[in-house]
Structures are given as structure tokens and as C-alpha cells.
Motif scaffolding. Structure first.
Motif, PDB file in Angstrom:
ATOM      1  N   CYS A 113       0.831  -1.193   0.000  1.00 11.94           N
ATOM      2  CA  CYS A 113       0.000   0.000   0.000  1.00 11.94           C
ATOM      3  C   CYS A 113       0.871   1.251   0.000  1.00 11.94           C
ATOM      4  N   LYS A 114       0.387   2.247  -0.691  1.00 15.08           N
ATOM      5  CA  LYS A 114       1.090   3.514  -0.794  1.00 15.08           C
ATOM      6  C   LYS A 114       0.275   4.564  -0.051  1.00 15.08           C
ATOM      7  N   ASN A 115       0.966   5.493   0.555  1.00 10.60           N
ATOM      8  CA  ASN A 115       0.292   6.590   1.231  1.00 10.60           C
ATOM      9  C   ASN A 115      -0.621   7.290   0.222  1.00 10.60           C
ATOM     10  N   PRO A 116      -1.939   7.367   0.500  1.00 11.89           N
ATOM     11  CA  PRO A 116      -2.875   7.972  -0.446  1.00 11.89           C
ATOM     12  C   PRO A 116      -2.503   9.400  -0.851  1.00 11.89           C
ATOM     13  N   LYS A 117      -1.815  10.119   0.001  1.00 10.97           N
ATOM     14  CA  LYS A 117      -1.421  11.496  -0.316  1.00 10.97           C
ATOM     15  C   LYS A 117      -0.309  11.538  -1.362  1.00 10.97           C
ATOM     16  N   LEU A 118       0.361  10.378  -1.589  1.00  9.44           N
ATOM     17  CA  LEU A 118       1.482  10.334  -2.533  1.00  9.44           C
ATOM     18  C   LEU A 118       1.115   9.677  -3.870  1.00  9.44           C
ATOM     19  N   ILE A 119      -0.143   9.257  -4.013  1.00  5.44           N
ATOM     20  CA  ILE A 119      -0.575   8.587  -5.241  1.00  5.44           C
ATOM     21  C   ILE A 119      -0.622   9.589  -6.395  1.00  5.44           C
TER      22      ILE A 119
ATOM     23  N   ASP B 200       0.815   5.702 -11.036  1.00  2.77           N
ATOM     24  CA  ASP B 200       0.515   4.508 -10.251  1.00  2.77           C
ATOM     25  C   ASP B 200      -0.599   3.675 -10.881  1.00  2.77           C
ATOM     26  N   PHE B 201      -1.251   4.217 -11.905  1.00  5.59           N
ATOM     27  CA  PHE B 201      -2.380   3.543 -12.548  1.00  5.59           C
ATOM     28  C   PHE B 201      -2.138   3.262 -14.028  1.00  5.59           C
ATOM     29  N   SER B 202      -0.886   3.356 -14.469  1.00  2.49           N
ATOM     30  CA  SER B 202      -0.618   3.141 -15.895  1.00  2.49           C
ATOM     31  C   SER B 202       0.631   2.294 -16.092  1.00  2.49           C
ATOM     32  N   PHE B 203       0.726   1.743 -17.296  1.00  4.27           N
ATOM     33  CA  PHE B 203       1.870   0.933 -17.687  1.00  4.27           C
ATOM     34  C   PHE B 203       2.023   1.069 -19.188  1.00  4.27           C
ATOM     35  N   SER B 204       3.237   1.168 -19.660  1.00  3.91           N
ATOM     36  CA  SER B 204       3.516   1.193 -21.088  1.00  3.91           C
ATOM     37  C   SER B 204       4.401   0.011 -21.432  1.00  3.91           C
ATOM     38  N   GLY B 205       4.134  -0.628 -22.560  1.00  3.15           N
ATOM     39  CA  GLY B 205       5.021  -1.692 -22.994  1.00  3.15           C
ATOM     40  C   GLY B 205       4.369  -2.984 -23.437  1.00  3.15           C
TER      41      GLY B 205
ATOM     42  N   ALA C 154       0.042  -6.096  -9.676  1.00  4.70           N
ATOM     43  CA  ALA C 154       0.241  -4.990  -8.735  1.00  4.70           C
ATOM     44  C   ALA C 154       1.713  -4.631  -8.560  1.00  4.70           C
ATOM     45  N   ASP C 155       2.628  -5.527  -8.926  1.00  5.70           N
ATOM     46  CA  ASP C 155       4.049  -5.196  -8.859  1.00  5.70           C
ATOM     47  C   ASP C 155       4.431  -4.176  -9.942  1.00  5.70           C
ATOM     48  N   GLN C 156       3.731  -4.197 -11.083  1.00  8.38           N
ATOM     49  CA  GLN C 156       4.026  -3.270 -12.172  1.00  8.38           C
ATOM     50  C   GLN C 156       3.126  -2.025 -12.139  1.00  8.38           C
ATOM     51  N   ILE C 157       1.898  -2.181 -11.684  1.00  7.59           N
ATOM     52  CA  ILE C 157       0.958  -1.059 -11.570  1.00  7.59           C
ATOM     53  C   ILE C 157       0.459  -1.029 -10.132  1.00  7.59           C
ATOM     54  N   ALA C 158       1.012  -0.137  -9.354  1.00  3.18           N
ATOM     55  CA  ALA C 158       0.653  -0.070  -7.935  1.00  3.18           C
ATOM     56  C   ALA C 158      -0.846   0.120  -7.739  1.00  3.18           C
ATOM     57  N   GLY C 159      -1.494   0.812  -8.676  1.00  4.07           N
ATOM     58  CA  GLY C 159      -2.928   1.069  -8.577  1.00  4.07           C
ATOM     59  C   GLY C 159      -3.790  -0.177  -8.648  1.00  4.07           C
ATOM     60  N   LEU C 160      -3.222  -1.321  -9.038  1.00  2.00           N
ATOM     61  CA  LEU C 160      -3.982  -2.576  -9.047  1.00  2.00           C
ATOM     62  C   LEU C 160      -4.122  -3.174  -7.651  1.00  2.00           C
ATOM     63  N   ASN C 161      -3.312  -2.700  -6.708  1.00  4.72           N
ATOM     64  CA  ASN C 161      -3.349  -3.248  -5.358  1.00  4.72           C
ATOM     65  C   ASN C 161      -4.773  -3.210  -4.812  1.00  4.72           C
ATOM     66  N   THR C 162      -5.252  -4.325  -4.360  1.00  2.67           N
ATOM     67  CA  THR C 162      -6.574  -4.578  -3.773  1.00  2.67           C
ATOM     68  C   THR C 162      -7.717  -4.605  -4.789  1.00  2.67           C
ATOM     69  N   LEU C 163      -7.444  -4.432  -6.080  1.00  7.39           N
ATOM     70  CA  LEU C 163      -8.527  -4.396  -7.066  1.00  7.39           C
ATOM     71  C   LEU C 163      -8.920  -5.779  -7.582  1.00  7.39           C
TER      72      LEU C 163
ATOM     73  N   GLN D 111      -5.137  -9.781  -8.296  1.00  9.40           N
ATOM     74  CA  GLN D 111      -3.984  -8.894  -8.461  1.00  9.40           C
ATOM     75  C   GLN D 111      -2.683  -9.677  -8.385  1.00  9.40           C
ATOM     76  N   ASN D 112      -2.760 -10.902  -7.849  1.00 11.55           N
ATOM     77  CA  ASN D 112      -1.598 -11.784  -7.730  1.00 11.55           C
ATOM     78  C   ASN D 112      -2.058 -13.208  -8.004  1.00 11.55           C
ATOM     79  N   PRO D 113      -2.221 -13.580  -9.312  1.00 10.58           N
ATOM     80  CA  PRO D 113      -2.819 -14.872  -9.643  1.00 10.58           C
ATOM     81  C   PRO D 113      -1.972 -16.083  -9.295  1.00 10.58           C
ATOM     82  N   GLY D 114      -0.664 -15.910  -9.202  1.00  2.00           N
ATOM     83  CA  GLY D 114       0.233 -17.037  -9.000  1.00  2.00           C
ATOM     84  C   GLY D 114       0.410 -17.808 -10.291  1.00  2.00           C
TER      85      GLY D 114
END
Length: 172
Positions: free
Chosen positions: A2-8, A12-17, A37-46, A131-134
Motif C-alpha cells: 500500500c502507498k500513502n494515499p497522499k502520494l498517489i 501509479d495507474f498506468s503501464f507502457s510496454g 500490482a508489482d508493475q501497476i501499484a494502482g492494481l493493489n486490492t482491485l 492482483q496476484n494470480p500465482g
């Protein structure tokens, strides 16, 4: 994490490639580029992730499972044979040949695969319900474990000669 919501921020919600082909120069002729979620922090908990699957001609995404996710695979280019196997007692194969634009669903935790049977490279996108299928590769886990599983176990389970088991283990 989790990231501090004030620092988002928007990054944190995008990826290119995902438009870049993965390196398929390996023994299987495949490359899976996971976007979680390791590549797009915004996926955490989604509860979602995705992957790009690149397959050379006759390339294989080998039999594997995702212990924490169901998957829907959509073929963007090529011709791919896909399937999954139900659990005991049936051990029934559900399979299909996909063409460009076709999709196939793999239920959570079941062994499944993708094999390029076309004459050109194949590309697909997989959407996963976690977010972490294994990822557990059947062959790698069974024949490539460290330390090795006793050859008696594998010879009996797969009805193989111990020499073949030893050879298979040496491939991993």
C-alpha cells in the motif's frame, strides 16, 4: 504494498510496454509478460491483473495453474490450441482451436495451456481475476523441483522408467 494515499499519482495507474513482443527465444518458444500490482501499484486490492502471451510457431505456454485466479484468454493474432483439464475424478479435457478475436476461459486453479498451431507468431492477452494470480508450471514443479523428488515417486506416478525420469529431471 500500500502507498500513502497522499502520494498517489497518475503513474501509479498506468503501464507502457504491452505492445512490445516478449523474448520467445527459449526452450518453449513462449513469453508471458505479467502485468500485476508489482508493475501497476494502482492494481493493489482491485483483484485483477493481465498478461501478454507471445508464442513462436509451435510455441507453448506449458500446462500450468493460477491458484488464485480464473483467466480469460483472448487471441489477438495467430491460431492457438488451448485447453484445461478438470479435477479428479473426471480429468476431462476442454479444448478449442482459437483464431484471431476468439476467447477462452480457464477456471481458477485448473491446469491449462496454450499452443501455437499456426504458421505465424501468435499473441494473446489474458485477463486474470486476482492482483496476484500465482503461476505453477506442472512440468517445472514436478521434474525441476529442488531438491529432486525421488525417481521412485515420479516413475510410479507417471508410469515411466526411472531412466526417463532421470533424463526429464536433467532437462530442468
Amino acid at each position: 504494498m500500500c502507498k500513502n494515499p497522499k502520494l498517489i499519482e497518475a503513474d501509479d495507474f498506468s503501464f507502457s510496454g504491452l505492445d512490445i513482443a516478449g523474448n520467445t527465444k527459449n526452450r518453449l518458444g513462449s513469453k508471458v509478460t505479467l502485468l500485476n500490482a508489482d508493475q501497476i501499484a494502482g492494481l493493489n486490492t482491485l483483484g485483477v491483473s493481465m498478461a501478454r502471451v507471445d508464442l513462436e510457431v509451435y510455441g507453448l505456454n506449458p500446462p500450468h495453474t493460477h491458484p488464485r485466479a480464473s483467466e480469460i484468454f483472448t487471441l489477438l493474432e495467430g491460431k492457438v490450441y488451448v485447453g484445461f483439464i478438470t479435477s479428479i475424478p473426471e480429468n476431462k479435457l476442454f479444448s478449442k482451436v482459437l483464431n484471431k478475436g476468439d476467447s477462452f476461459v480457464f477456471p481458477k486453479g485448473l491446469i491449462h495451456f496454450e499452443l501455437n498451431i499456426g504458421k505465424t507468431k501468435a499473441v494473446g492477452i489474458a485477463a486474470l481475476g486476482s492482483q496476484n494470480p500465482g503461476f505453477n508450471s506442472v512440468a517445472d514443479a514436478v521434474f525441476g523441483s529442488n531438491p529432486k523428488i525421488f525417481d521412485d515417486v515420479l516413475a510410479k506416478a507417471f508410469q515411466l522408467d526411472k531412466k526417463i525420469v532421470g533424463w526429464l529431471q536433467s532437462q530442468f
